[in-house]
Motif scaffolding. Structure first.
Motif: not given
Length: 115
Positions: A37-52
């Motif tokens: 996870k990148c740590g940005r709250a607005s990123c899809a990775c924070a919402q359970g989406g694909p991680k970086h």
């Protein structure tokens, strides 16, 4: 062991030693990719989406394991360093087999099997 067999083994040993001298730079380690996870709250990775995807190198030196992030442009170079290290160990194992055969005066793969 005949003189011809011994000569063949000595030539094989000399060829392996010559290969050792031609090896380029090398490094021991393991490469792998993992998602983070990148740590940005607005990123899809924070919402359970694909991680970086991130690339990591792991090396153990002096009993301590070290991990380092590998940039995409470094990936091929580090893979080449590790491949050379693996080639080194292939040569070392082949040299060991030849030197053992010379010590025992029996060429590899021609030893009599115990019954």
């Amino acid at each position: 062991m005949t003189a011809a067999q011994r000569h063949r083994l000595e030539e094989q040993r000399d060829a392996l030693l010559a290969r050792l001298h031609t090896l380029p730079n090398l490094m021991r380690g393991s490469l792998y990719e993992r998602g983070r996870k990148c740590g940005r709250a607005s990123c899809a990775c924070a919402q359970g989406g694909p991680k970086h995807p991130t690339r990591q190198l792991t090396v153990t030196l002096g009993g301590a394991t070290r991990s380092r992030y590998i940039r995409l442009e470094e990936w091929a170079e580090v893979q080449a360093l590790i491949a050379t290290y693996e080639e080194l160990w292939t040569i070392v194992n082949e040299l060991t087999a030849v030197n053992l055969a010379l010590l025992h005066r029996t060429p590899p793969r021609e030893r009599a099997r115990p019954r």
